[in-house]
Design an enzyme around this catalytic site. Structure first.
Site, PDB file in Angstrom:
ATOM      1  N   ASP A  40      -0.064  -1.081   0.341  1.00  0.00           N
ATOM      2  CA  ASP A  40      -0.276  -0.432  -0.903  1.00  0.00           C
ATOM      3  C   ASP A  40      -0.901  -1.381  -1.889  1.00  0.00           C
ATOM      4  O   ASP A  40      -0.090  -2.372  -2.056  1.00  0.00           O
ATOM      5  CB  ASP A  40       1.178   0.212  -1.444  1.00  0.00           C
ATOM      6  CG  ASP A  40       0.789   0.983  -2.561  1.00  0.00           C
ATOM      7  OD1 ASP A  40      -0.186   1.298  -3.032  1.00  0.00           O
ATOM      8  OD2 ASP A  40       2.074   1.105  -3.133  1.00  0.00           O
TER       9      ASP A  40
ATOM     10  N   GLU B 288      -3.862   3.170  -1.033  1.00  0.00           N
ATOM     11  CA  GLU B 288      -2.605   3.279  -0.208  1.00  0.00           C
ATOM     12  C   GLU B 288      -3.186   3.742   1.220  1.00  0.00           C
ATOM     13  O   GLU B 288      -3.709   4.822   1.384  1.00  0.00           O
ATOM     14  CB  GLU B 288      -1.571   4.168  -0.784  1.00  0.00           C
ATOM     15  CG  GLU B 288      -0.550   4.325   0.092  1.00  0.00           C
ATOM     16  CD  GLU B 288       0.538   5.231  -0.876  1.00  0.00           C
ATOM     17  OE1 GLU B 288       1.840   5.100  -0.457  1.00  0.00           O
ATOM     18  OE2 GLU B 288       0.461   5.843  -1.560  1.00  0.00           O
TER      19      GLU B 288
END
Length: 367
Positions: A9, A105
């Site tokens: 992320d 992500e």
């Protein structure tokens, strides 16, 4: 075989790109979104802005009140997409099993990776280093045996950190977690869990499958599994698009029905434009309405055909919208936002309607 799953992320992605590209923004509270006096929402906030309580999806006006020194920056989505593409190419150097969840992500299955690196933690370390080398941006990562654990692990050491949850650590790790961090638990579900005495993963694990099913429906089975560290979802490189939509937040609340339907027509036209760019054979159309008090409702209907043009989108959307309009020609409450979306009909029966007060509590598309 025990899988090796990474969740990567990017840290405050949009805001970090802006700080990278504009040196004068570095170290300052950057808020990516609409102007501070607009009805728009925050797309991203730098960590400097987050210290003031600014969060994504927060109204920009509220962000301005919380963070007086905040610098509001208009989103540059094309720039973000270019960086995201470069990051994805880095992922693909290690594995083809890359499931992009958004621009910033992704899940990666590195059980068998292209570089034959024996340890998933080493793969994650190399990826994070390479991302920084090529983009000057930092990423956080979670490493474990499944998606659920890897995703939660990522948030344990942000920004620019990595958390590894090994098989022998799983039980202790989950038992200590607040249930609020479990994906799929929104505000309404969290309140209900607290009322049932469920605050930690350990508390959730003490509840029977029957009890969770009675209180949380189909989601109960999910909660029963993940609090025991069970999640067999594969990393899906080619996830099928589940929906396509368009929405608009208005500069001022709308009450007059002619204005509301005119805005709906514009949204239908925008959705048609997106359908031409990215064809999507959705047969379920959903109308989303957010009122001035921020309560949100949806109505959906499924037909036997795909919605192909703006006229049909507007016709169906208008039919659904009429439920929110009084005969006097005014909305029941002032309307802040309207949206239309298309989705696949599997989850809704023909001509069904749904009413939702907390969309966070719908079983998330991620799962």
């Amino acid at each position: 075989m025990i899988r090796k799953i990474l969740h990567v992320d990017m840290d405050a992605f949009y805001a970090s790109v802006e700080q990278r590209d504009n040196p004068s923004y570095r170290g300052k509270p950057i808020i990516v979104g609409g102007p501070p006096d607009s009805r728009g929402v925050v797309c991203a906030a730098s960590y400097e802005a987050r210290k003031f309580g600014v969060r994504s999806a927060m109204p920009c006006s509220q962000a301005a009140r919380l963070c007086p020194p905040g610098i509001f920056v208009t989103p540059r989505f094309e720039a973000y997409r270019k960086v995201s593409s470069k990051i994805r190419q880095i992922f693909l150097e290690y594995t083809d099993l890359v499931e992009m969840l958004s621009l910033d992500e992704a899940f990666l299955d590195v059980t068998q990776n292209k570089k034959n690196i024996p340890y998933a933690s080493e793969v994650a370390k190399e990826i994070r280093e390479k991302i920084f080398e090529e983009t000057q941006l930092t990423a956080s990562a979670g490493v474990s045996i499944n998606k659920f654990l890897a995703k939660i692990a990522t948030d344990q050491n942000k920004p620019n950190g990595m958390t590894i949850v090994r098989p022998e650590q799983i039980e202790k790790f989950i038992d200590s977690l607040d249930v609020s961090v479990f994906p799929g638990i929104g505000k309404v579900t969290l309140k209900k869990m607290h009322a049932l005495g469920i605050k930690k993963g350990k508390d959730l694990k003490e509840k029977s499958l029957e009890m969770l099913g009675q209180n949380f429906g189909k989601s109960g089975r999910w909660f029963y599994a993940v609090c025991r560290g069970l999640d067999d979802r594969p990393v899906e490189p080619y996830r099928e698009r589940k929906s396509l939509g368009a929405e608009s937040t208005f500069a001022k609340d709308l009450e007059n029905s002619s204005e509301i339907f005119r805005e709906l027509a514009d949204i239908a036209e925008e959705l048609e434009r997106r359908l031409l760019q990215k064809p999507f054979p959705g047969k379920t159309i959903t109308l989303k309405v957010k009122f001035s008090d921020f309560t949100q409702k949806t109505r959906s209907i499924t037909e036997d055909y795909s919605f192909l043009d703006k006229n049909e989108l507007y016709r169906i959307g208008s039919k659904l919208l009429e439920e929110f309009i009084l005969e006097s020609g005014k909305s029941i409450f002032p309307i802040r936002l309207l949206g239309l979306s298309l989705s696949h009909p599997e989850s809704l029966s023909k001509n069904s309607q749904i009413k939702t007060e907390d969309e966070e509590d719908l079983f998330p598309s991620l799962f």
